[in-house]
Design a protein around this motif. Structure first.
Motif, mmCIF file in Angstrom:
data_model
loop_
_atom_site.group_PDB
_atom_site.id
_atom_site.type_symbol
_atom_site.label_atom_id
_atom_site.label_comp_id
_atom_site.label_asym_id
_atom_site.label_seq_id
_atom_site.Cartn_x
_atom_site.Cartn_y
_atom_site.Cartn_z
ATOM 1 N N GLU A 1 -49.081 6.358 31.168
ATOM 2 C CA GLU A 1 -47.989 5.988 29.924
ATOM 3 C C GLU A 1 -46.852 5.602 30.745
ATOM 4 O OE1 GLU A 1 -45.590 8.178 26.534
ATOM 5 O OE2 GLU A 1 -46.931 9.374 27.933
ATOM 6 N N LEU A 2 -46.473 4.131 30.541
ATOM 7 C CA LEU A 2 -45.395 3.616 31.221
ATOM 8 C C LEU A 2 -44.165 3.981 30.218
ATOM 9 C CD1 LEU A 2 -45.131 1.520 33.343
ATOM 10 C CD2 LEU A 2 -44.890 -0.292 31.678
ATOM 11 N N ARG B 1 -41.081 0.465 45.907
ATOM 12 C CA ARG B 1 -41.673 -1.019 45.944
ATOM 13 C C ARG B 1 -42.725 -1.028 45.213
ATOM 14 N NH1 ARG B 1 -41.478 0.717 51.793
ATOM 15 N NH2 ARG B 1 -39.354 -0.198 52.671
ATOM 16 N N THR B 2 -43.617 -0.169 44.908
ATOM 17 C CA THR B 2 -44.895 -0.095 44.166
ATOM 18 C C THR B 2 -44.464 -0.535 42.652
ATOM 19 O OG1 THR B 2 -46.135 1.172 45.378
ATOM 20 C CG2 THR B 2 -46.842 0.746 43.224
ATOM 21 N N ILE B 3 -43.262 0.251 42.230
ATOM 22 C CA ILE B 3 -42.616 0.181 40.891
ATOM 23 C C ILE B 3 -42.133 -1.521 40.642
ATOM 24 C CG2 ILE B 3 -40.817 0.523 39.042
ATOM 25 C CD1 ILE B 3 -40.944 3.497 40.172
ATOM 26 N N ASN B 4 -41.715 -2.150 41.465
ATOM 27 C CA ASN B 4 -41.159 -3.471 41.407
ATOM 28 C C ASN B 4 -42.392 -4.425 41.351
ATOM 29 O OD1 ASN B 4 -38.347 -2.953 41.593
ATOM 30 N ND2 ASN B 4 -38.177 -2.902 43.660
ATOM 31 N N GLU B 5 -43.382 -4.009 42.277
ATOM 32 C CA GLU B 5 -44.648 -4.846 42.469
ATOM 33 C C GLU B 5 -45.489 -4.950 41.277
ATOM 34 O OE1 GLU B 5 -46.293 -3.861 45.833
ATOM 35 O OE2 GLU B 5 -44.661 -4.544 47.298
ATOM 36 N N ARG B 6 -45.597 -3.430 40.657
ATOM 37 C CA ARG B 6 -46.732 -3.503 39.537
ATOM 38 C C ARG B 6 -46.140 -3.019 38.234
ATOM 39 N NH1 ARG B 6 -50.902 0.925 41.275
ATOM 40 N NH2 ARG B 6 -51.631 0.266 39.065
ATOM 41 N N PHE B 7 -45.087 -2.458 38.164
ATOM 42 C CA PHE B 7 -44.552 -2.093 36.826
ATOM 43 C C PHE B 7 -43.474 -2.791 35.995
ATOM 44 C CE2 PHE B 7 -46.981 1.288 39.091
ATOM 45 C CZ PHE B 7 -48.110 1.444 38.057
#
Length: 245
Positions: A47-48, A69-75
């Protein structure tokens, strides 16, 4: 319309639970509490949320900076870093992830509220357009408009807006059950809406074409309201779509 949704990523459960209580008292919804990078990713995939509170110093192999970093890349959603203290190297590393705001421990509810407001403002699209101050009560982020109501922000999906009426430097946003007043010009707001769904029918009106019920020579009908339609706009509308021909 729905409450702004927040994910808490904090490995100290007492702090996380206190934060959840503060957020809920402020009128926000908490989608979950994660104590690690891995748990956070699982929640994000399920759930985003609209915003993430991230403890920089997460225990384990992956830190809060790795999660950022993952939030920036994926979400591609805003996040707020939570920290009690940082050395210079950590500060420099954290800055590279471009957090929307920071929150220093220990904090109170008003500090949490301020951090969220700053984060939404920093993430909002088109803030510097027209060389004017941004509206502190409304922020357009991706496919949603975040509007302040009763001292907290609520989320309105752009696709759920029926039509928009201009009154000077203010806009009245009309949805199915509620109306919201925000500070913006019609031109500035129109430039940030999906062209395929929204159409300017008049110098003071924008409509969501998905909710147009009928078309006459000088108005379109939405929610049984006659929204003005200029002659030039009518011709453009008829050229653009065959549904009314």
């Amino acid at each position: 319309m729905e409450n702004l949704k927040v994910l808490i990523v904090e490995d100290e459960l007492i702090i996380a639970e206190d934060m959840q209580m503060m957020l809920e008292q402020l009128g926000y919804s908490v989608t979950g509490i994660a104590i690690s990078y891995t748990e956070a990713i699982k929640i994000l995939e399920f759930e985003l949320p609209d915003i993430v509170m991230v403890d920089i110093n997460l225990k384990g192999k992956e830190t809060g900076i790795d999660l950022a970093r993952t939030i920036n890349e994926r979400f591609e959603i805003p996040f707020i870093f939570i920290t009690s203290n940082m050395d210079r190297m950590t500060i420099d590393e954290a800055k590279l992830t471009q957090p929307s705001s920071y929150l220093l421990k220990p904090f109170k509810a008003q500090h949490l509220y301020a951090a969220i407001e700053v984060a939404l403002s920093n993430t909002s699209e088109g803030q510097k357009q027209e060389n004017k101050e941004p509206d502190e009560n409304a922020h357009l982020i991706k496919d949603s408009l975040f509007v302040k109501k009763n001292h907290h922000f609520v989320k309105i999906k752009i696709e759920d807006i029926y039509y928009i009426k201009a009154d000077g430097n203010y806009l009245e946003i009309i949805c199915e059950e509620e109306k919201f007043l925000i500070r913006s010009t019609l031109k500035n707001f129109m430039n940030r809406l999906p062209v395929s769904d929204f159409f300017q029918t008049h110098k003071s009106y924008i409509v969501n074409l998905n909710f147009v019920e009928a078309l006459s020579s000088n108005y379109v009908l939405i929610l049984e309201e006659e929204v003005p339609l200029s002659r030039n706009s009518r011709e453009m509308l008829l050229e653009r779509t065959q549904r009314f021909s």
